[in-house]
Scaffold this motif. Structure first.
Motif, PDB file in Angstrom:
ATOM      1  N   ALA A   1    -131.350 -39.208 -18.159  1.00 23.09           N
ATOM      2  CA  ALA A   1    -130.230 -38.057 -18.950  1.00 23.09           C
ATOM      3  C   ALA A   1    -130.950 -37.075 -19.795  1.00 23.09           C
ATOM      4  CB  ALA A   1    -129.315 -38.861 -19.622  1.00 23.09           C
ATOM      5  N   ARG A   2    -132.065 -37.718 -20.767  1.00 19.05           N
ATOM      6  CA  ARG A   2    -132.625 -36.677 -21.567  1.00 19.05           C
ATOM      7  C   ARG A   2    -133.671 -35.769 -20.887  1.00 19.05           C
ATOM      8  NH1 ARG A   2    -135.223 -40.579 -24.592  1.00 19.05           N
ATOM      9  NH2 ARG A   2    -137.046 -40.272 -23.727  1.00 19.05           N
TER      10      ARG A   2
ATOM     11  N   GLY B   1    -130.393 -30.066 -25.717  1.00 19.29           N
ATOM     12  CA  GLY B   1    -131.616 -30.894 -25.048  1.00 19.29           C
ATOM     13  C   GLY B   1    -132.659 -30.583 -26.395  1.00 19.29           C
TER      14      GLY B   1
ATOM     15  N   LEU C   1    -126.844 -41.138 -22.250  1.00 16.89           N
ATOM     16  CA  LEU C   1    -128.182 -41.025 -22.870  1.00 16.89           C
ATOM     17  C   LEU C   1    -129.042 -42.055 -23.251  1.00 16.89           C
ATOM     18  CD1 LEU C   1    -126.860 -38.468 -25.393  1.00 16.89           C
ATOM     19  CD2 LEU C   1    -128.329 -37.739 -23.485  1.00 16.89           C
TER      20      LEU C   1
END
Length: 382
Positions: free
Chosen positions: A353-354, A206, A348
């Motif tokens: 999701a991020r 991440g 993404l």
């Protein structure tokens, strides 16, 4: 339900930051994520607007506003736009305080104008392979030789280390068998010093826009004039700034939790399954109601801690409580929100999701959740 944290000056600053993020960050963010770093030109743009030098004294081109709430606003507005500015946050909230507190007059004249303008980027190198949160176990050494220190060792997980012009290195200049914490010193290594090399850029799951690297020091001669503060006092210096560093993580955690909630609310109101919106299902309502309550509780705790930090009364134990609670809330929030996106939440192209991937590190860096519990337990006399 927010406490009265901000003044009209902070809100004016918020308006400036909101416009800046919308125009200068959001359109380029995917490109920066792909590159794995923020460009130098971005820091210079921040500097030209005074966003990097708010706390730097006016004599050196800064704003002379050593008020942590401006840093809070910057984080909140980035999260609101579903982006993160990790390297900026590290430079302002983690590294700059050491320069402000311990740089002497000559060092201030040499470094402060560039730090304020964004032409000098900085990082701090504490963590070593095998030490983690055990700062007293640091093995990087610096041996005094006349008017220089000879620095040898390696550091890892260094945020912003790829582009940093100035790296504050925590090194061992002495040892005391009775006190493992004694003998640590802060030395500022400058880009281009012989023997200073940057290793690989670490591939993280991440916070992709934040470069994280390994650094190596092989007989690097660092002038004594580049020492921050007194020799052997680094452990005390590090302890002094850790509450703010941990608060910075908590601020981001709550702001990103709010962003996760808002983007999920937008999604479930529009997404239809079985002939109705996802928002119409009782499970969705209950899940998001629970999330909203937790985020509000975290925000209330955080706001009180921000005021305590600004007022100089925030203890290390209280900062640990805030970081522990807010990061755990963030973990639960992004997980529950992603679930409501179904399969799309794993893609993404959706911000959730991020937010999910970025959230995992907050329970690790600036001290793991387990370390926070140790600190809190000690404050309870356990």
């Amino acid at each position: 339900m927010r406490a009265d944290v901000f003044t009209s000056d902070h809100e004016d600053f918020r308006h400036l930051v909101r416009e800046f993020v919308a125009k200068e960050v959001v359109p380029h963010y995917a490109e920066w994520e792909e590159a794995g770093r923020l460009p130098r030109s971005f820091f210079e743009r921040l500097g030209s607007l005074g966003l990097l030098g708010m706390a730097v004294p006016e004599d050196y081109g800064g704003g002379g506003q050593a008020d942590y709430r401006y840093n809070v606003v910057l984080q909140e507005e980035a999260a609101r736009a579903l982006v993160t500015l990790g390297t900026v946050r590290t430079q302002l909230d983690v590294v700059l305080p050491y320069f402000l507190a311990y740089a002497d007059r000559e060092q201030r004249a040499r470094w402060f104008p560039g730090l304020a303008s964004g032409t000098l980027l900085s990082a701090i190198a504490m963590t070593e392979p095998g030490t983690g949160s055990d700062l007293a176990g640091i093995r990087t050494t610096a041996v005094r030789d006349g008017d220089t220190y000879v620095l040898n060792g390696a550091k890892t997980f260094i945020t912003g280390g790829l582009l940093a012009d100035l790296v504050i290195v925590v090194a061992r200049t002495g040892s005391d068998p009775q006190d493992r914490r004694a003998g640590l010193t802060l030395l500022v290594v400058e880009d281009g010093m012989p023997g200073f090399t940057r290793g690989r850029v670490l591939d993280k799951m991440g916070i992709k826009v934040q470069d994280t690297v390994e650094l190596a020091f092989d007989d690097v001669r660092v002038p004594v004039a580049n020492r921050l503060g007194e020799e052997g006092r680094a452990f005390t210096y590090l302890g002094h700034n850790l509450p703010q560093e941990r608060m910075t993580v908590a601020v981001g955690s709550v702001a990103q939790s709010r962003a996760a909630l808002e983007t999920t609310l937008d999604y479930v109101r529009q997404r239809k399954v079985f002939g109705t919106t996802v928002a119409a299902f009782q499970n969705t309502k209950f899940e998001l109601a629970a999330v909203a309550a937790e985020v509000e509780a975290a925000q209330a705790m955080l706001d009180q801690a921000v005021l305590a930090l600004v007022g100089g009364s925030l203890s290390g134990a209280d900062a640990a409580k805030v970081k522990l609670f807010c990061t755990e809330v963030q973990a639960r929030t992004v997980d529950r929100c992603l679930q409501l996106f179904g399969g799309y939440g794993y893609m993404l192209e959706y911000p959730i999701a991020r937010l999910y991937a970025d959230a995992r590190i907050t329970r690790i860096y600036a001290g793991t959740s387990e370390v926070m519990k140790v600190i809190i337990a000690k404050s309870l006399g356990l």
